[in-house]
Motif scaffolding. Sequence first.
Motif, PDB file in Angstrom:
ATOM      1  N   ASN A  37       3.679  13.020 -11.138  1.00 32.88           N
ATOM      2  CA  ASN A  37       3.497  11.708 -10.510  1.00 32.88           C
ATOM      3  C   ASN A  37       2.471  11.814  -9.397  1.00 32.88           C
ATOM      4  O   ASN A  37       2.298  12.878  -8.792  1.00 32.88           O
ATOM      5  CB  ASN A  37       4.819  11.181  -9.927  1.00 32.88           C
ATOM      6  N   TRP A  38       1.795  10.707  -9.128  1.00 30.90           N
ATOM      7  CA  TRP A  38       0.892  10.664  -7.978  1.00 30.90           C
ATOM      8  C   TRP A  38       1.720  10.798  -6.705  1.00 30.90           C
ATOM      9  O   TRP A  38       2.867  10.344  -6.646  1.00 30.90           O
ATOM     10  CB  TRP A  38       0.119   9.346  -7.963  1.00 30.90           C
ATOM     11  N   LYS A  41       4.320   8.287  -5.364  1.00 28.78           N
ATOM     12  CA  LYS A  41       4.333   7.144  -6.281  1.00 28.78           C
ATOM     13  C   LYS A  41       5.182   7.479  -7.503  1.00 28.78           C
ATOM     14  O   LYS A  41       5.458   8.640  -7.812  1.00 28.78           O
ATOM     15  CB  LYS A  41       2.909   6.801  -6.744  1.00 28.78           C
ATOM     16  N   THR A  42       5.592   6.440  -8.204  1.00 27.56           N
ATOM     17  CA  THR A  42       6.335   6.632  -9.452  1.00 27.56           C
ATOM     18  C   THR A  42       5.412   6.567 -10.666  1.00 27.56           C
ATOM     19  O   THR A  42       5.855   6.734 -11.795  1.00 27.56           O
ATOM     20  CB  THR A  42       7.427   5.553  -9.594  1.00 27.56           C
ATOM     21  N   VAL A  43       4.138   6.334 -10.432  1.00 26.39           N
ATOM     22  CA  VAL A  43       3.166   6.227 -11.516  1.00 26.39           C
ATOM     23  C   VAL A  43       2.828   7.611 -12.050  1.00 26.39           C
ATOM     24  O   VAL A  43       2.582   8.544 -11.287  1.00 26.39           O
ATOM     25  CB  VAL A  43       1.890   5.524 -11.015  1.00 26.39           C
ATOM     26  N   LYS A  45       0.975  10.772 -13.467  1.00 22.87           N
ATOM     27  CA  LYS A  45      -0.334  11.390 -13.246  1.00 22.87           C
ATOM     28  C   LYS A  45      -0.527  12.487 -14.280  1.00 22.87           C
ATOM     29  O   LYS A  45       0.301  13.387 -14.405  1.00 22.87           O
ATOM     30  CB  LYS A  45      -0.405  11.986 -11.837  1.00 22.87           C
ATOM     31  N   GLU A  76       0.830  -1.330  -9.247  1.00 23.36           N
ATOM     32  CA  GLU A  76       0.600  -0.082  -8.519  1.00 23.36           C
ATOM     33  C   GLU A  76      -0.319   0.831  -9.317  1.00 23.36           C
ATOM     34  O   GLU A  76      -1.168   1.521  -8.747  1.00 23.36           O
ATOM     35  CB  GLU A  76       1.934   0.608  -8.248  1.00 23.36           C
ATOM     36  N   ASP A  77      -0.162   0.822 -10.638  1.00 22.25           N
ATOM     37  CA  ASP A  77      -1.031   1.627 -11.495  1.00 22.25           C
ATOM     38  C   ASP A  77      -2.490   1.270 -11.270  1.00 22.25           C
ATOM     39  O   ASP A  77      -3.351   2.157 -11.113  1.00 22.25           O
ATOM     40  CB  ASP A  77      -0.700   1.398 -12.976  1.00 22.25           C
ATOM     41  N   ARG A  79      -3.917  -0.267  -8.721  1.00 23.68           N
ATOM     42  CA  ARG A  79      -4.397   0.057  -7.368  1.00 23.68           C
ATOM     43  C   ARG A  79      -4.705   1.546  -7.242  1.00 23.68           C
ATOM     44  O   ARG A  79      -5.674   1.939  -6.581  1.00 23.68           O
ATOM     45  CB  ARG A  79      -3.367  -0.388  -6.327  1.00 23.68           C
ATOM     46  N   ILE A  80      -3.890   2.397  -7.864  1.00 23.60           N
ATOM     47  CA  ILE A  80      -4.147   3.842  -7.821  1.00 23.60           C
ATOM     48  C   ILE A  80      -5.484   4.150  -8.475  1.00 23.60           C
ATOM     49  O   ILE A  80      -6.312   4.902  -7.928  1.00 23.60           O
ATOM     50  CB  ILE A  80      -3.011   4.613  -8.525  1.00 23.60           C
TER      51      ILE A  80
END
Length: 259
Positions: A37-38, A41-43, A45, A76-77, A79-80
């Motif tokens: 994950n980043w 973040k929960t997104v 990576k 959020e994805d 924006r990252i």
Amino acid sequence: MSAGDISSLNVVIAGQPNTGKSTVFTALTGLYQDVGNWAGKTVEKRIGRAPEEQGGYTVIDLPGSYSLRPDASASEDERIAVNFLRDNAPDLTVVVASACSPERTLAYALDAMLLGNPLLIALNMADVAAGNGLSPDPLVLEKRLGVPVVLVSATQKSGREALRRAVSDAVGNTPAPRFPAREITDCLPERLRAEMSLAVSLLQQHSQNTRQSEATVWKAFEGDAPSREALRAACEAQGEPYPSFQAETPLLLQQAKFA
């Protein structure tokens, strides 16, 4: 730069959702992948490495984003992905676009070119496009855009070797794109070209990050709020009038990209 010299370099994969970024990532990295994950973040990576025979460079797969100007509703994805591209200078950005809808997805590539980093376009889904009677010519696009373009069908494994060779050749070698190219800006009205040129000059004198001045001005004239604030600050600092943006300007800029 030879394949043996590029193991320390970073290749970023970017593009809109549903263009096949993940299959391009797999084509470049094979089994050499890590998923986490980043930070904070929960997104997801995903980072991988190309096999040593292809150069061993690092590959970072960014989340998909529809543009480089996310609004308040952006995930959020998105924006990252946008923040990474804006705040970093990858050795090569591989923008994955769809051969089925090149105008829509290549608009993302044009925005990425504005950031001034070396860039290659992987025009994916060539097989589906051909089935729909579409046959974009990568050589024509290369001449038009001034960056390498590779036609691939990642899911069918067509063009994968050409893509790997193109990335290995481009990373560390491809110069940063000069966008907007003269042939694009020549499509704009003379008044608008003069206003944008003056704005770029003002921003370059005011900002330490002159590499992105042209990108900031282009986006300001397209209506991007943060870019307009940056330009306003540059104008105020140097006692110059702030541009009087015209309502039709964003459409003129979009049309110029595909004239």
